[in-house]
Design an enzyme around this catalytic site. Structure first.
Site, PDB file in Angstrom:
ATOM      1  N   GLY A 158       0.994  -1.163   0.067  1.00  0.00           N
ATOM      2  CA  GLY A 158      -0.133   0.084   0.101  1.00  0.00           C
ATOM      3  C   GLY A 158       0.911   1.297   0.008  1.00  0.00           C
ATOM      4  CD  GLN A 205       3.126   5.727   2.694  1.00  0.00           C
ATOM      5  OE1 GLN A 205       2.212   5.063   2.445  1.00  0.00           O
ATOM      6  NE2 GLN A 205       4.230   5.095   3.290  1.00  0.00           N
ATOM      7  CB  CYS A 239       5.516   2.278   7.657  1.00  0.00           C
ATOM      8  SG  CYS A 239       5.028   3.799   6.807  1.00  0.00           S
ATOM      9  CG  LEU A 240       6.456   1.032   1.723  1.00  0.00           C
ATOM     10  CD1 LEU A 240       6.079   1.280   0.132  1.00  0.00           C
ATOM     11  CD2 LEU A 240       7.748  -0.007   1.575  1.00  0.00           C
ATOM     12  CG  HIS A 263      -0.156   0.873   7.504  1.00  0.00           C
ATOM     13  ND1 HIS A 263       0.764   0.351   8.311  1.00  0.00           N
ATOM     14  CD2 HIS A 263       0.517   1.712   6.797  1.00  0.00           C
ATOM     15  CE1 HIS A 263       2.023   0.913   7.850  1.00  0.00           C
ATOM     16  NE2 HIS A 263       1.682   1.773   7.040  1.00  0.00           N
ATOM     17  CD  GLU A 264      -1.055   2.058   2.807  1.00  0.00           C
ATOM     18  OE1 GLU A 264      -0.817   3.399   2.756  1.00  0.00           O
ATOM     19  OE2 GLU A 264      -0.358   1.142   3.133  1.00  0.00           O
ATOM     20  CG  HIS A 299       0.102   6.478   5.848  1.00  0.00           C
ATOM     21  ND1 HIS A 299       1.298   7.046   6.279  1.00  0.00           N
ATOM     22  CD2 HIS A 299       0.613   5.267   5.674  1.00  0.00           C
ATOM     23  CE1 HIS A 299       2.392   5.942   6.442  1.00  0.00           C
ATOM     24  NE2 HIS A 299       1.682   5.061   5.918  1.00  0.00           N
TER      25      HIS A 299
END
Length: 211
Positions: free
Chosen positions: A64, A69, A122-123, A164-165, A168
């Protein structure tokens, strides 16, 4: 209505290389609630952004990516999970393949009281992972990239991904929800805590899992 400031920001990003550069923790864009998407980019530009976000997600690789991000403060995210993991891991974590989809202005609410804790990364927070306790099942509402409404339940790992997304987009990182004693570098996670559940990590690191 087309937003000139946003379109200039997006155009500047899309004029660069793809995959897009990922924003890392410490950048304010990750901590500010994103703006609801109301057509500010126009259909063609939105599709270009979505395509670039997907390419970035796949290249990372991840399951995701939210618009903040990549530095864009809009309530847009993409998800996709081939769930290419061991059978025991898939069964224990409820991880099943998720097709590519776009989440526009998503919001979620828990379904039931059951919470489950698993390691999460997380990226935008490279090199670390930690256990996060989340609702096992959630109801997700929002729109797709065409404006079509959705209202669906997600359970298991797909529920974790959409939470999670969506988090964000409100300026929340998994760091804010994590069990702090569980934090591990990625090499430690692979070497020590790669079991299907974090029970061994909880025992040895001294934290409590839900349930």
């Amino acid at each position: 209505m087309i937003d000139t400031t946003l379109t200039e920001l997006v155009d500047g990003l899309l004029d660069g290389p793809v995959p897009l550069p990922l924003v890392h923790v410490g950048d304010p864009v990750l901590r500010r609630p994103a703006v609801p998407y109301e057509g500010q980019l126009g259909d063609a530009r939105l599709q270009r952004l979505v395509d670039a976000m997907r390419a970035t997600m796949l290249a990372a690789p991840g399951v995701g990516v939210a618009a903040p991000q990549v530095g864009i403060p809009l309530r847009i995210a993409v998800i996709e999970d081939p769930a290419e993991v061991a059978e025991e891991v898939a069964r224990t974590r409820g991880r099943v393949p998720q097709p590519f989809r776009v989440l526009v202005n998503p919001s979620y609410e828990p379904v039931g009281d059951r919470r489950v804790g698993f390691y999460e990364g997380c990226l935008s927070v490279p090199g670390l992972q930690a256990v996060v306790a989340r609702p096992e099942t959630v109801r997700l509402r929002g729109q797709d990239e065409t404006g079509g409404e959705f209202d669906e339940e997600f359970t298991g790992w797909p529920a974790r991904i959409v939470q999670h997304e969506t988090d964000h987009l409100g300026g929340t990182l998994y760091l804010d929800l994590a069990e702090t004693r569980s934090f591990a570098t990625t090499p430690h996670l692979i070497d020590r805590w790669s079991q299907p559940t974090p029970e061994t990590a909880a025992r040895d690191l001294g934290f409590t899992l839900p349930g």
